[in-house]
Design an enzyme around this catalytic site. Structure first.
Site, short mmCIF file in Angstrom:
data_model
loop_
_atom_site.label_atom_id
_atom_site.label_comp_id
_atom_site.label_asym_id
_atom_site.label_seq_id
_atom_site.Cartn_x
_atom_site.Cartn_y
_atom_site.Cartn_z
N HIS A 2 -9.03 -3.83 -1.55
CA HIS A 2 -8.16 -3.09 -1.23
C HIS A 2 -8.42 -1.48 -0.97
O HIS A 2 -8.30 -0.99 -0.09
CB HIS A 2 -6.67 -3.12 -1.54
CG HIS A 2 -5.81 -2.59 -1.11
ND1 HIS A 2 -4.53 -3.14 -0.25
CD2 HIS A 2 -5.34 -1.34 -0.89
CE1 HIS A 2 -3.69 -2.13 0.23
NE2 HIS A 2 -4.07 -0.81 -0.21
N GLU A 3 -8.76 -1.00 -2.21
CA GLU A 3 -9.00 0.32 -2.39
C GLU A 3 -10.26 0.74 -1.79
O GLU A 3 -10.45 2.01 -1.16
CB GLU A 3 -8.97 0.71 -3.99
CG GLU A 3 -7.71 0.62 -4.51
CD GLU A 3 -6.57 1.01 -4.08
OE1 GLU A 3 -6.55 2.20 -3.19
OE2 GLU A 3 -5.38 0.47 -4.19
N HIS B 15 -10.13 1.49 2.04
CA HIS B 15 -9.52 2.65 2.28
C HIS B 15 -10.71 3.53 2.91
O HIS B 15 -10.59 4.60 3.32
CB HIS B 15 -8.78 3.38 1.20
CG HIS B 15 -7.23 2.87 1.17
ND1 HIS B 15 -6.21 3.11 2.43
CD2 HIS B 15 -6.35 2.19 0.28
CE1 HIS B 15 -5.18 2.68 1.82
NE2 HIS B 15 -5.37 1.85 0.52
N CYS C 259 0.81 -1.18 -0.04
CA CYS C 259 0.05 -0.03 0.03
C CYS C 259 0.83 1.32 -0.06
O CYS C 259 1.92 1.23 0.51
CB CYS C 259 -0.92 -0.04 1.08
SG CYS C 259 -2.10 1.24 1.34
NI NI Z 1 -3.83 1.18 0.02
#
Ligand code: NI
Length: 172
Positions: free
Chosen positions: A134-135, A138, A92
């Site tokens: 993953h995104e 966030h 990341c």
């Molecule tokens: Ni990330």
């Protein structure tokens, strides 16, 4: 990692095709490209909005990954389409120099909008599904280390790549 913006629930976008939104996405693209990222979420550059970008043809950070079409995804909704979980290595841009083995849904549907308000609706699997998860994490204040099950499979990229006298741990 450590910036409170990364732990927040990001706000939905309610106005599309607006100058501030286009400027944000241009800024995110520049950041992602300059750091060879596979994706980026707005909170990573200090903007707490539900905007992510991702995609690449070839990525030096993920040399074995299949290409993912370049996508701007706003107000995303993710729905897993099977029980299947796959573990894979992630890094990341907000946790530089590190890698970890993270379990993710193998196959899912995602919906949302592009920057012009056009609807996006896709069914994806594998690395594409991983990047989206993953995104989008966030946007809910979740960084990938929080999802790691076996902390022997988390570390500095240089150390993980280096030959070691130690036996490598078996992934859980
Ligand atoms: Ni990330």
């Amino acid at each position: 990692m450590g910036d409170p913006c990364l732990w927040q629930q990001a706000q939905s976008v309610d106005t599309f095709d607006a100058p501030h939104l286009h400027a944000l996405i241009a800024d995110m693209e520049e950041t992602m490209l300059s750091l060879d990222g596979a994706g980026l979420a707005a909170p990573q550059i200090g903007v707490s909005l539900r905007v992510v970008i991702f995609g690449f043809d070839d990525n030096p950070r993920y040399p074995d990954a299949d290409s993912v079409p370049y996508t701007v995804l706003i107000n995303p909704v993710l729905t897993p389409l099977s029980e299947e979980i796959e573990e894979g290595w992630e890094g990341c841009l907000s946790v530089p120099g590190m890698r970890g083995l993270v379990p993710r849904w193998y196959r899912l549907r995602y919906t949302g909008f592009d920057q012009y308000g056009k609807q996006i609706d896709r069914i994806v699997e594998g690395f594409h599904a991983r990047v989206v998860q993953h995104e989008c994490d966030h946007l809910d204040g979740i960084l990938y280390p929080a999802r790691i099950k076996d902390f022997r499979c988390f570390g500095f990229t240089d150390e993980l790549d280096a030959p070691s006298d130690c036996d490598s741990p078996e992934p859980a």
